[in-house]
Design a protein around this motif. Structure first.
Motif, mmCIF file in Angstrom:
data_model
loop_
_atom_site.group_PDB
_atom_site.id
_atom_site.type_symbol
_atom_site.label_atom_id
_atom_site.label_comp_id
_atom_site.label_asym_id
_atom_site.label_seq_id
_atom_site.Cartn_x
_atom_site.Cartn_y
_atom_site.Cartn_z
ATOM 1 N N THR A 138 0.829 -1.209 0.000
ATOM 2 C CA THR A 138 0.000 0.000 0.000
ATOM 3 C C THR A 138 0.859 1.254 0.000
ATOM 4 O OG1 THR A 138 -0.234 -0.102 2.407
ATOM 5 C CG2 THR A 138 -2.013 -1.066 1.098
ATOM 6 N N ASN A 139 2.021 1.226 0.639
ATOM 7 C CA ASN A 139 2.850 2.438 0.656
ATOM 8 C C ASN A 139 3.373 2.778 -0.741
ATOM 9 O OD1 ASN A 139 4.640 0.145 1.172
ATOM 10 N ND2 ASN A 139 6.265 1.660 1.380
ATOM 11 N N TRP A 140 3.484 1.802 -1.637
ATOM 12 C CA TRP A 140 3.873 2.116 -3.013
ATOM 13 C C TRP A 140 2.758 2.889 -3.714
ATOM 14 C CZ3 TRP A 140 6.081 -3.248 -4.918
ATOM 15 C CH2 TRP A 140 7.218 -3.565 -4.181
ATOM 16 N N THR A 141 1.513 2.510 -3.448
ATOM 17 C CA THR A 141 0.380 3.259 -4.009
ATOM 18 C C THR A 141 0.299 4.645 -3.379
ATOM 19 O OG1 THR A 141 -0.817 1.183 -4.378
ATOM 20 C CG2 THR A 141 -2.116 3.208 -4.403
ATOM 21 N N ILE A 142 0.496 4.720 -2.081
ATOM 22 C CA ILE A 142 0.500 6.018 -1.395
ATOM 23 C C ILE A 142 1.560 6.929 -2.008
ATOM 24 C CG2 ILE A 142 1.018 7.181 0.797
ATOM 25 C CD1 ILE A 142 -0.201 4.663 2.194
ATOM 26 N N ASP A 143 2.764 6.410 -2.210
ATOM 27 C CA ASP A 143 3.848 7.200 -2.820
ATOM 28 C C ASP A 143 3.460 7.685 -4.212
ATOM 29 O OD1 ASP A 143 5.385 6.803 -0.541
ATOM 30 O OD2 ASP A 143 6.672 5.266 -1.461
ATOM 31 N N ALA A 144 2.845 6.816 -5.017
ATOM 32 C CA ALA A 144 2.439 7.200 -6.372
ATOM 33 C C ALA A 144 1.371 8.288 -6.348
ATOM 34 C CB ALA A 144 1.947 5.977 -7.145
ATOM 35 N N LEU A 145 0.379 8.156 -5.459
ATOM 36 C CA LEU A 145 -0.678 9.170 -5.361
ATOM 37 C C LEU A 145 -0.115 10.497 -4.862
ATOM 38 C CD1 LEU A 145 -3.589 7.001 -3.942
ATOM 39 C CD2 LEU A 145 -3.312 7.828 -6.285
ATOM 40 N N ASN A 146 0.790 10.446 -3.899
ATOM 41 C CA ASN A 146 1.427 11.672 -3.418
ATOM 42 C C ASN A 146 2.258 12.325 -4.516
ATOM 43 O OD1 ASN A 146 0.273 11.454 -0.877
ATOM 44 N ND2 ASN A 146 2.032 10.421 0.015
ATOM 45 N N TYR A 147 2.959 11.520 -5.306
ATOM 46 C CA TYR A 147 3.727 12.046 -6.435
ATOM 47 C C TYR A 147 2.800 12.730 -7.438
ATOM 48 C CZ TYR A 147 6.565 12.147 -10.673
ATOM 49 O OH TYR A 147 7.223 12.555 -11.807
ATOM 50 N N LEU A 148 1.662 12.102 -7.723
ATOM 51 C CA LEU A 148 0.696 12.698 -8.646
ATOM 52 C C LEU A 148 0.173 14.024 -8.100
ATOM 53 C CD1 LEU A 148 -0.723 12.381 -11.327
ATOM 54 C CD2 LEU A 148 -2.442 10.983 -10.195
ATOM 55 N N CYS A 149 -0.091 14.086 -6.794
ATOM 56 C CA CYS A 149 -0.524 15.350 -6.175
ATOM 57 C C CYS A 149 0.552 16.430 -6.339
ATOM 58 C CB CYS A 149 -0.846 15.140 -4.692
ATOM 59 S SG CYS A 149 -2.415 14.315 -4.395
ATOM 60 N N GLU A 150 1.809 16.050 -6.163
ATOM 61 C CA GLU A 150 2.916 17.001 -6.342
ATOM 62 C C GLU A 150 2.984 17.495 -7.782
ATOM 63 O OE1 GLU A 150 6.512 15.077 -5.020
ATOM 64 O OE2 GLU A 150 5.719 14.793 -2.983
ATOM 65 N N LEU A 151 2.801 16.588 -8.753
ATOM 66 C CA LEU A 151 2.792 16.992 -10.160
ATOM 67 C C LEU A 151 1.694 18.010 -10.433
ATOM 68 C CD1 LEU A 151 3.373 13.739 -12.267
ATOM 69 C CD2 LEU A 151 4.887 15.706 -12.070
ATOM 70 N N ILE A 152 0.516 17.758 -9.886
ATOM 71 C CA ILE A 152 -0.613 18.679 -10.075
ATOM 72 C C ILE A 152 -0.283 20.040 -9.477
ATOM 73 C CG2 ILE A 152 -2.999 19.125 -9.374
ATOM 74 C CD1 ILE A 152 -3.438 16.050 -9.591
ATOM 75 N N ASP A 153 0.330 20.050 -8.286
ATOM 76 C CA ASP A 153 0.693 21.321 -7.643
ATOM 77 C C ASP A 153 1.770 22.068 -8.428
ATOM 78 O OD1 ASP A 153 -1.121 20.823 -5.628
ATOM 79 O OD2 ASP A 153 0.385 20.099 -4.194
ATOM 80 N N GLU A 154 2.749 21.322 -8.949
ATOM 81 C CA GLU A 154 3.862 21.937 -9.680
ATOM 82 C C GLU A 154 3.466 22.383 -11.078
ATOM 83 O OE1 GLU A 154 6.987 19.037 -9.606
ATOM 84 O OE2 GLU A 154 7.183 19.135 -7.427
ATOM 85 N N HIS A 155 2.453 21.749 -11.653
ATOM 86 C CA HIS A 155 2.027 22.048 -13.029
ATOM 87 C C HIS A 155 0.517 22.253 -13.069
ATOM 88 C CE1 HIS A 155 6.020 20.858 -14.441
ATOM 89 N NE2 HIS A 155 5.913 19.823 -13.621
ATOM 90 N N PRO A 156 0.039 23.377 -12.528
ATOM 91 C CA PRO A 156 -1.415 23.587 -12.474
ATOM 92 C C PRO A 156 -2.072 23.648 -13.852
ATOM 93 C CG PRO A 156 -0.230 25.555 -11.783
ATOM 94 C CD PRO A 156 0.787 24.476 -11.952
ATOM 95 N N GLU A 157 -1.276 23.900 -14.888
ATOM 96 C CA GLU A 157 -1.823 23.946 -16.245
ATOM 97 C C GLU A 157 -2.096 22.551 -16.809
ATOM 98 O OE1 GLU A 157 2.480 23.150 -16.765
ATOM 99 O OE2 GLU A 157 1.334 24.384 -15.390
#
Length: 169
Positions: free
Chosen positions: A34-53
């Motif tokens: 589950t922590n691998w999925t958590i890491d992937a979802l957190n990474y996706l959240c970071e991408l969204i924050d870094e690239h709002p466009e």
């Protein structure tokens, strides 16, 4: 969804120019934590924050795990697995599609046998407003629930073909 058409392969996606972000959460044997999925979802959240466009339509998580905490406990305890899905949902930018599972059980209820006292996730999560739980429909003439599909009148939102699917693989 993004398979290029008009190329004599026999299959086409709905958007030939779509781009896909692939985040791997399983090893070569199809196992993961589950922590691998958590890491992937957190990474996706970071991408969204870094690239709002960046325009993201959906994320597909056809996976599942068993956890002993009930759906209400996952929320009240702010369980890290639930919190990762909640954080992505709260971006209010993306639809989260998850599998109902293939255990022939009622989603949101405790499992039986070796899974007694455990709940299937992420399909049993509460308060994830942008999440769609997808069950499997059989390919018979009535399109009834596949015998293996998990089910629920409150947790499962829609059913999709679960047998005899043509793929580009």
């Amino acid at each position: 969804i993004a398979a290029v058409g008009n190329n004599a392969k026999g299959v086409a996606g709905v958007n030939w120019k779509a781009k896909i972000i692939a985040l791997r959460v399983f090893n070569d044997d199809g196992d993961g934590y589950t922590n691998w999925t958590i890491d992937a979802l957190n990474y996706l959240c970071e991408l969204i924050d870094e690239h709002p466009e960046m325009k993201l339509a959906a994320v597909n998580l056809s996976l599942g795990c068993w956890i002993s905490s009930s759906p209400s406990e996952m929320v009240s305890q702010n369980h890290p697995y639930w919190a990762a899905y909640k954080a992505l949902s709260d971006k209010n930018k993306i639809v989260i599609c998850v599998s109902a599972g293939n255990d022939s059980i009622e989603v949101g209820k405790q499992g039986t046998g070796v899974r007694a006292g455990m709940y299937k996730y992420p399909c049993s999560f509460l308060n994830i407003s942008n999440m769609i739980v997808v069950g499997a429909a059989d390919n018979n003439s009535s399109y009834s629930k596949s015998s293996f599909s998990n089910y629920s009148t409150t947790y499962v939102d829609v059913a999709a073909p679960g047998r005899g699917i043509v793929s580009t693989v």
